[in-house]
Design a protein around this motif. Structure first.
Motif, PDB file in Angstrom:
ATOM      1  N   ILE A   1      34.264 105.864  16.772  1.00 52.04           N
ATOM      2  CA  ILE A   1      34.570 104.619  16.068  1.00 52.04           C
ATOM      3  C   ILE A   1      33.395 104.339  15.128  1.00 52.04           C
ATOM      4  N   ASP A   2      33.692 104.286  13.832  1.00 55.13           N
ATOM      5  CA  ASP A   2      32.645 104.160  12.816  1.00 55.13           C
ATOM      6  C   ASP A   2      32.383 102.689  12.496  1.00 55.13           C
ATOM      7  N   ASP A   3      31.196 102.409  11.986  1.00 55.67           N
ATOM      8  CA  ASP A   3      30.850 101.073  11.473  1.00 55.67           C
ATOM      9  C   ASP A   3      31.114  99.971  12.490  1.00 55.67           C
TER      10      ASP A   3
ATOM     11  N   PHE B   1      36.579 113.219  14.400  1.00 46.13           N
ATOM     12  CA  PHE B   1      37.020 112.269  13.374  1.00 46.13           C
ATOM     13  C   PHE B   1      36.271 110.956  13.575  1.00 46.13           C
ATOM     14  N   GLU B   2      35.734 110.415  12.490  1.00 47.12           N
ATOM     15  CA  GLU B   2      35.122 109.076  12.539  1.00 47.12           C
ATOM     16  C   GLU B   2      36.108 108.103  11.932  1.00 47.12           C
ATOM     17  N   ILE B   3      36.474 107.103  12.714  1.00 43.27           N
ATOM     18  CA  ILE B   3      37.494 106.161  12.250  1.00 43.27           C
ATOM     19  C   ILE B   3      36.894 104.769  12.086  1.00 43.27           C
TER      20      ILE B   3
ATOM     21  N   ALA C   1      27.268 117.172  12.959  1.00 42.98           N
ATOM     22  CA  ALA C   1      26.958 116.701  11.609  1.00 42.98           C
ATOM     23  C   ALA C   1      28.203 116.036  11.031  1.00 42.98           C
ATOM     24  N   GLU C   2      27.973 115.101  10.129  1.00 47.34           N
ATOM     25  CA  GLU C   2      29.082 114.352   9.520  1.00 47.34           C
ATOM     26  C   GLU C   2      29.253 114.777   8.068  1.00 47.34           C
ATOM     27  N   ALA C   3      30.492 115.039   7.679  1.00 48.20           N
ATOM     28  CA  ALA C   3      30.802 115.381   6.290  1.00 48.20           C
ATOM     29  C   ALA C   3      30.999 114.104   5.484  1.00 48.20           C
TER      30      ALA C   3
ATOM     31  N   LEU D   1      34.526 114.412  10.309  1.00 51.91           N
ATOM     32  CA  LEU D   1      34.893 113.886   9.005  1.00 51.91           C
ATOM     33  C   LEU D   1      35.381 112.452   9.152  1.00 51.91           C
ATOM     34  N   ASN D   2      35.320 111.722   8.037  1.00 56.13           N
ATOM     35  CA  ASN D   2      35.734 110.327   8.061  1.00 56.13           C
ATOM     36  C   ASN D   2      37.223 110.233   7.799  1.00 56.13           C
ATOM     37  N   ILE D   3      37.908 109.480   8.658  1.00 57.54           N
ATOM     38  CA  ILE D   3      39.344 109.299   8.488  1.00 57.54           C
ATOM     39  C   ILE D   3      39.582 107.809   8.242  1.00 57.54           C
TER      40      ILE D   3
ATOM     41  N   LEU E   1      30.704 105.750  19.845  1.00 56.52           N
ATOM     42  CA  LEU E   1      30.726 104.482  19.114  1.00 56.52           C
ATOM     43  C   LEU E   1      29.546 104.497  18.147  1.00 56.52           C
ATOM     44  N   LYS E   2      29.831 104.340  16.856  1.00 58.17           N
ATOM     45  CA  LYS E   2      28.740 104.341  15.877  1.00 58.17           C
ATOM     46  C   LYS E   2      28.430 102.914  15.463  1.00 58.17           C
ATOM     47  N   ILE E   3      27.206 102.483  15.747  1.00 58.35           N
ATOM     48  CA  ILE E   3      26.806 101.121  15.387  1.00 58.35           C
ATOM     49  C   ILE E   3      26.545 101.069  13.884  1.00 58.35           C
TER      50      ILE E   3
HETATM   51 MG    MG Z   1      31.150 107.950   9.047  1.00 56.43          MG
END
Ligand code: MG
Ligand code: C2E
Ligand code: MG
Length: 415
Positions: free
Chosen positions: A294-296, A264-266, A176-178, A234-236, A315-317
């Motif tokens: 890797i976010d976005d 960590f989502e970067i 899960a993502e915070a 969490l998002n960094i 890898l997050k699209i």
């Molecule tokens: Mg994110």
């Protein structure tokens, strides 16, 4: 200047369980669908955003607040009239939570969260509750927010929502993502889009992120203790990857909690500014057992050569490609090739912004590993995440009600 208001309305069946017992699950869903279609057909500016289980979600436009209130009352009346016309064996009782604002880019989520907050108190307000975001100070003054941040952190005004990520093949919550939120004493709910950039500019993002890291570690421990030892992400901000003091302090915190499963989502756009030190620091996190995502992806300018150097597992699209997936010609090609590329680099792929069964079905056919989005769950409070994990059979229901897609040449068609 914008004219008129955007209105988001959530209509919930308050006697859902009773009616389901009488009409049956399929019967209730079909009635809800009929009522939803009827409301949407009522005027050109009413858009049906969804109808599920016990909820109909609509968006509409109104010239002003009075007109919006009248439209919502009319809607309640129409829902009753439509039922009478259907001659049902049981009556559905509805309540409406709504929010409106003068609108603008990126206002959708804010509206939706406000509508949810309104719905939560509709029962005490005669079945219709409204939050008017146009009277709240919309022109979020960044300088004021920056000055208020340290106090807000200390005063406990920051809190986290969690949004699950689902493993498509296993049909199970994988992690899960915070996502941070700020319950401001005067402004109400402030979403990260309104203060993360300000925190980055003012150098306060490090403190904010350290607060988040500690909170997430505590929540992860509570989750593990209740039998769900899932990693929490969490998002960094990419900017922090050049901040040696932040890297040292966060690594010290992580070292002190070796049992915590963290990710960590970067955001890739920011990382690229100082690739060398960023990659070194990311490696340091990976060495501490943190899973990196890797976010976005796709929103920035990353090159393949650059991606290859990152010790990322996921890898997050970006959701901009996913929300249009089944209505655009180009996006399915981009998503498909991104999935193949990530797999070639031995990364798992997450699609964020999955809002429809059709998008989920297509992503599944394309071999996407993980999905996240409103279709499965909105970002919810920690307690709601725990409850959700306890009722995962609901998830199987969402995942299996999917249409089938066939590939023909370079495009996808629904079977
Ligand atoms: Mg994110
Ligand atoms: P993100 O990490 O890419 O998170 C995804 C955003 O999309 C979240 O918005 C989420 O609520 C929203 N979202 C989730 N599912 C759907 C969907 O199906 N459809 C649509 N249209 N949107 C969906 P949110 O919570 O407003 O966060 C926005 C951004 O703020 C995040 O984007 C992230 O970059 C940043 N952020 C959030 N929390 C933190 C934090 O603690 N630290 C830092 N540095 N940044 C954060
Ligand atoms: Mg994202």
């Amino acid at each position: 200047m914008s004219h008129g208001l955007n209105v988001s309305a959530l209509c919930r069946v308050t006697n859902f369980e009773t009616v389901r017992r009488i009409l049956g699950k399929a019967g209730l869903q079909s009635v809800l669908g009929t009522i939803a279609d009827r409301i949407a057909a009522d005027a050109d500016d009413v858009e049906l955003a969804g109808a599920s289980r016990d909820l109909i979600e609509v968006m509409l436009r109104a010239p002003d607040a009075d007109a919006a209130a009248v439209r919502l009352k009319t809607m309640l009346g129409e829902m009753q009239a439509c039922q009478r016309a259907l001659g049902l064996a049981a009556r559905l009782d509805f309540e409406i939570g709504a929010a409106w604002s003068p609108g603008g880019e990126g206002d959708g989520l804010r509206l939706l969260e406000a509508a949810e907050a309104a719905l939560a108190r509709a029962g005490n307000q005669g079945g219709l509750s409204v939050i008017d975001l146009s009277v709240a100070d919309r022109s979020v003054d960044r300088l004021t927010l920056i000055a208020e941040l340290p106090r807000a952190i200390a005063a406990g005004e920051m809190f986290l929502h969690y949004q699950p990520k689902i493993n498509v093949r296993q049909q199970k919550v994988a992690s899960a993502e915070a996502l941070i939120r700020w319950q401001h004493p005067d402004r109400g709910l402030v979403l990260p889009g309104d203060f993360i950039a300000a925190a980055e500019e003012s150098g306060q993002i490090a403190d904010l992120t350290l607060w988040t890291l500690r909170r997430v570690i505590a929540d992860q421990r509570a989750l593990a203790a209740s039998g769900y030892d899932l990693p929490l992400f969490l998002n960094i901000s990419g900017m922090l990857l050049a901040d040696t003091a932040f890297i040292e302090e966060s690594c010290a915190i992580i070292t002190a909690h070796p049992q915590a499963k963290l990710g960590f989502e970067i955001t890739e756009t920011a990382v690229i500014r100082d690739p060398e030190s960023a990659i070194r620091h990311l490696q340091q996190f990976a060495d501490h057992g943190v899973v990196l995502a890797i976010d976005d992806y796709g929103a920035g300018l990353s090159s393949l050569a650059y991606l290859k150097q990152l010790p990322a597992k996921e890898l997050k699209i970006d959701k901009m490609f996913v929300t249009q997936l089944t209505s655009s010609h180009r996006d399915p090609l981009i998503v498909r090739s991104t999935i193949d590329l990530a797999h070639a680099l031995e990364m798992e792929v997450t699609a964020e912004g999955v809002e429809t069964p059709a998008a989920l079905a297509l992503l599944s056919v394309m071999g996407c590993d993980l999905v996240q989005g409103y279709l499965i769950s909105r970002p919810v409070p920690f307690a709601a995440l725990c409850a959700y994990l306890g009722e995962q059979e609901q998830l199987a229901e969402t995942m299996s009600s999917r249409p089938v897609f066939l590939r023909s040449g370079s495009s996808w068609t629904r079977a």
